[in-house]
Each structure stands twice: as structure tokens, then as C-alpha cells.
Design a protein around this motif. Sequence first.
Motif, PDB file in Angstrom:
ATOM      1  N   LYS A 237      -5.057 -69.544  -4.757  1.00 32.64           N
ATOM      2  CA  LYS A 237      -4.822 -70.198  -3.664  1.00 32.64           C
ATOM      3  C   LYS A 237      -3.862 -69.685  -2.136  1.00 32.64           C
ATOM      4  CE  LYS A 237      -6.102 -74.427  -3.334  1.00 32.64           C
ATOM      5  NZ  LYS A 237      -7.006 -75.231  -3.779  1.00 32.64           N
ATOM      6  N   ASN A 238      -3.844 -69.917  -1.030  1.00 38.39           N
ATOM      7  CA  ASN A 238      -2.987 -69.710  -0.273  1.00 38.39           C
ATOM      8  C   ASN A 238      -1.889 -70.429  -0.242  1.00 38.39           C
ATOM      9  OD1 ASN A 238      -5.179 -67.775   0.691  1.00 38.39           O
ATOM     10  ND2 ASN A 238      -6.161 -69.577   1.683  1.00 38.39           N
ATOM     11  N   ASN A 239      -0.878 -69.981   0.167  1.00 34.64           N
ATOM     12  CA  ASN A 239       0.306 -70.393   0.611  1.00 34.64           C
ATOM     13  C   ASN A 239       0.716 -71.026  -0.941  1.00 34.64           C
ATOM     14  OD1 ASN A 239      -0.026 -70.033   2.911  1.00 34.64           O
ATOM     15  ND2 ASN A 239      -0.921 -71.867   3.040  1.00 34.64           N
ATOM     16  N   CYS A 240       0.145 -70.685  -1.548  1.00 30.71           N
ATOM     17  CA  CYS A 240       1.040 -70.739  -3.402  1.00 30.71           C
ATOM     18  C   CYS A 240       2.090 -69.890  -3.897  1.00 30.71           C
ATOM     19  CB  CYS A 240      -0.184 -70.327  -3.835  1.00 30.71           C
ATOM     20  SG  CYS A 240       0.152 -70.781  -5.353  1.00 30.71           S
ATOM     21  N   VAL A 241       2.973 -70.394  -4.252  1.00 25.28           N
ATOM     22  CA  VAL A 241       4.217 -69.497  -4.066  1.00 25.28           C
ATOM     23  C   VAL A 241       4.405 -68.830  -5.744  1.00 25.28           C
ATOM     24  CG1 VAL A 241       6.615 -69.501  -4.649  1.00 25.28           C
ATOM     25  CG2 VAL A 241       5.654 -70.642  -2.659  1.00 25.28           C
ATOM     26  N   GLN A 242       3.817 -69.604  -6.538  1.00 31.24           N
ATOM     27  CA  GLN A 242       3.592 -69.007  -8.271  1.00 31.24           C
ATOM     28  C   GLN A 242       2.017 -67.644  -8.098  1.00 31.24           C
ATOM     29  OE1 GLN A 242       3.561 -71.530 -11.749  1.00 31.24           O
ATOM     30  NE2 GLN A 242       4.183 -72.780 -10.539  1.00 31.24           N
ATOM     31  N   CYS A 243       1.569 -68.207  -7.219  1.00 31.09           N
ATOM     32  CA  CYS A 243      -0.065 -67.251  -6.874  1.00 31.09           C
ATOM     33  C   CYS A 243       0.943 -65.648  -6.933  1.00 31.09           C
ATOM     34  CB  CYS A 243      -1.487 -67.717  -5.494  1.00 31.09           C
ATOM     35  SG  CYS A 243      -1.733 -69.237  -6.160  1.00 31.09           S
ATOM     36  N   LYS A 244       1.843 -65.708  -5.794  1.00 34.50           N
ATOM     37  CA  LYS A 244       2.542 -64.513  -5.205  1.00 34.50           C
ATOM     38  C   LYS A 244       2.908 -63.657  -6.116  1.00 34.50           C
ATOM     39  CE  LYS A 244       1.917 -66.485  -0.203  1.00 34.50           C
ATOM     40  NZ  LYS A 244       2.514 -67.046   0.874  1.00 34.50           N
ATOM     41  N   MET A 245       3.663 -64.700  -6.549  1.00 34.32           N
ATOM     42  CA  MET A 245       4.769 -64.097  -8.025  1.00 34.32           C
ATOM     43  C   MET A 245       4.332 -63.446  -8.938  1.00 34.32           C
ATOM     44  SD  MET A 245       7.061 -67.266  -7.915  1.00 34.32           S
ATOM     45  CE  MET A 245       8.222 -66.583  -9.855  1.00 34.32           C
ATOM     46  N   THR A 246       2.464 -64.189  -9.466  1.00 34.85           N
ATOM     47  CA  THR A 246       2.304 -63.772 -10.396  1.00 34.85           C
ATOM     48  C   THR A 246       1.439 -62.597  -9.667  1.00 34.85           C
ATOM     49  OG1 THR A 246       1.851 -65.620 -10.868  1.00 34.85           O
ATOM     50  CG2 THR A 246       0.376 -63.857 -11.831  1.00 34.85           C
ATOM     51  N   LYS A 247       0.858 -61.820  -8.786  1.00 32.15           N
ATOM     52  CA  LYS A 247       0.307 -61.127  -8.225  1.00 32.15           C
ATOM     53  C   LYS A 247       0.840 -59.770  -8.138  1.00 32.15           C
ATOM     54  CE  LYS A 247      -1.782 -63.184  -4.549  1.00 32.15           C
ATOM     55  NZ  LYS A 247      -2.519 -63.243  -3.345  1.00 32.15           N
ATOM     56  N   ARG A 248       2.783 -60.152  -7.325  1.00 33.78           N
ATOM     57  CA  ARG A 248       3.379 -59.324  -7.470  1.00 33.78           C
ATOM     58  C   ARG A 248       4.027 -58.850  -8.550  1.00 33.78           C
ATOM     59  NH1 ARG A 248       8.240 -62.506  -5.891  1.00 33.78           N
ATOM     60  NH2 ARG A 248       6.848 -62.225  -3.205  1.00 33.78           N
ATOM     61  N   PHE A 249       4.260 -59.214  -9.408  1.00 29.94           N
ATOM     62  CA  PHE A 249       4.608 -59.197 -10.850  1.00 29.94           C
ATOM     63  C   PHE A 249       3.483 -58.137 -11.687  1.00 29.94           C
ATOM     64  CE2 PHE A 249       4.156 -59.078 -16.115  1.00 29.94           C
ATOM     65  CZ  PHE A 249       5.890 -58.903 -16.177  1.00 29.94           C
ATOM     66  N   LEU A 250       2.079 -58.173 -11.465  1.00 28.30           N
ATOM     67  CA  LEU A 250       1.092 -57.179 -11.830  1.00 28.30           C
ATOM     68  C   LEU A 250       0.982 -56.261 -11.456  1.00 28.30           C
ATOM     69  CD1 LEU A 250      -2.102 -60.158 -12.500  1.00 28.30           C
ATOM     70  CD2 LEU A 250      -0.460 -59.515 -13.669  1.00 28.30           C
ATOM     71  N   ASP A 251       1.198 -56.346 -10.290  1.00 29.56           N
ATOM     72  CA  ASP A 251       1.353 -54.718  -8.939  1.00 29.56           C
ATOM     73  C   ASP A 251       2.818 -54.409  -9.317  1.00 29.56           C
ATOM     74  OD1 ASP A 251      -0.550 -55.753  -7.276  1.00 29.56           O
ATOM     75  OD2 ASP A 251       0.470 -56.738  -5.926  1.00 29.56           O
ATOM     76  N   THR A 252       3.570 -54.979  -9.764  1.00 33.81           N
ATOM     77  CA  THR A 252       5.391 -53.889 -10.052  1.00 33.81           C
ATOM     78  C   THR A 252       4.538 -53.346 -11.311  1.00 33.81           C
ATOM     79  OG1 THR A 252       5.848 -55.958  -9.206  1.00 33.81           O
ATOM     80  CG2 THR A 252       7.424 -53.941 -10.561  1.00 33.81           C
ATOM     81  N   ASN A 253       3.862 -54.002 -12.161  1.00 36.12           N
ATOM     82  CA  ASN A 253       3.407 -53.319 -13.566  1.00 36.12           C
ATOM     83  C   ASN A 253       1.986 -52.346 -14.175  1.00 36.12           C
ATOM     84  OD1 ASN A 253       5.749 -54.764 -15.246  1.00 36.12           O
ATOM     85  ND2 ASN A 253       5.706 -55.909 -14.626  1.00 36.12           N
ATOM     86  N   HIS A 254       1.626 -52.557 -12.857  1.00 34.76           N
ATOM     87  CA  HIS A 254       0.008 -51.345 -13.234  1.00 34.76           C
ATOM     88  C   HIS A 254      -0.996 -52.249 -13.784  1.00 34.76           C
ATOM     89  CE1 HIS A 254       2.994 -48.618 -10.681  1.00 34.76           C
ATOM     90  NE2 HIS A 254       4.189 -49.273 -11.359  1.00 34.76           N
ATOM     91  N   VAL A 255      -1.003 -53.346 -13.578  1.00 37.15           N
ATOM     92  CA  VAL A 255      -2.293 -53.976 -14.571  1.00 37.15           C
ATOM     93  C   VAL A 255      -2.684 -53.880 -12.848  1.00 37.15           C
ATOM     94  CG1 VAL A 255      -2.819 -55.641 -15.224  1.00 37.15           C
ATOM     95  CG2 VAL A 255      -0.581 -54.952 -15.969  1.00 37.15           C
ATOM     96  N   GLU A 256      -4.822 -53.716 -13.644  1.00 34.42           N
ATOM     97  CA  GLU A 256      -5.672 -53.399 -12.681  1.00 34.42           C
ATOM     98  C   GLU A 256      -5.965 -55.301 -12.909  1.00 34.42           C
ATOM     99  OE1 GLU A 256      -8.394 -51.215 -11.954  1.00 34.42           O
ATOM    100  OE2 GLU A 256      -7.341 -49.808 -12.985  1.00 34.42           O
ATOM    101  N   TYR A 257      -6.161 -56.084 -11.712  1.00 36.50           N
ATOM    102  CA  TYR A 257      -6.575 -57.330 -11.311  1.00 36.50           C
ATOM    103  C   TYR A 257      -7.589 -57.031 -11.127  1.00 36.50           C
ATOM    104  CZ  TYR A 257      -3.147 -58.350  -7.886  1.00 36.50           C
ATOM    105  OH  TYR A 257      -2.357 -58.363  -6.924  1.00 36.50           O
ATOM    106  N   ARG A 258      -8.952 -58.311 -10.524  1.00 38.99           N
ATOM    107  CA  ARG A 258      -9.263 -58.796  -9.427  1.00 38.99           C
ATOM    108  C   ARG A 258      -8.966 -60.367  -9.250  1.00 38.99           C
ATOM    109  NH1 ARG A 258     -14.760 -61.499 -10.224  1.00 38.99           N
ATOM    110  NH2 ARG A 258     -14.484 -62.546 -11.743  1.00 38.99           N
ATOM    111  N   GLU A 259      -8.777 -60.161  -7.986  1.00 39.35           N
ATOM    112  CA  GLU A 259      -8.524 -61.815  -7.388  1.00 39.35           C
ATOM    113  C   GLU A 259      -9.256 -62.571  -6.577  1.00 39.35           C
ATOM    114  OE1 GLU A 259      -4.876 -63.199  -3.732  1.00 39.35           O
ATOM    115  OE2 GLU A 259      -5.295 -61.422  -3.609  1.00 39.35           O
TER     116      GLU A 259
END
Length: 72
Positions: A7-29
Amino acid sequence: MVTIYSKNNCVQCKMTKRFLDTNHVEYREINLDEQPEYIEHVKNLGFNAAPVIQTATDAFSGFQPNRLKQLS
């Protein structure tokens, strides 16, 4: 493939996406604010708060680094 329902303005969402990006996990949002037709799907999975992370065999909600590590 990993799918993250966010969701927009979701801190946990941003943290999760950052974690996945940092660990090179492909995902669909799928942004539930922009694609509300997926809200019912997320509720059917048993969740009512974003983020929801869905894999082929599992689904969980929230920023959970220990579970996210298993995806990389």
C-alpha cells in the motif's frame, strides 16, 4: 516468483521491498491502493494488513526479515 501486496505510505512495505532489493530477490509488486481488485484475494489468504508476501507455497504478512531471508 514472489509477489508483494503493498500500500502507499506503508513503512513495512517499503522496508520489505528494500530488503528484497538488497538481497536480489525478484518480486512482483501489486499496490492495493492502485489495484483494489486484489484486496479480496489478500483477505482470502487470511490477511488484512500490508505488506503480504506470497510465494508458490507460503504467504505471510508484515516485515519479517527471518522469513524474507529464506527467499534469497
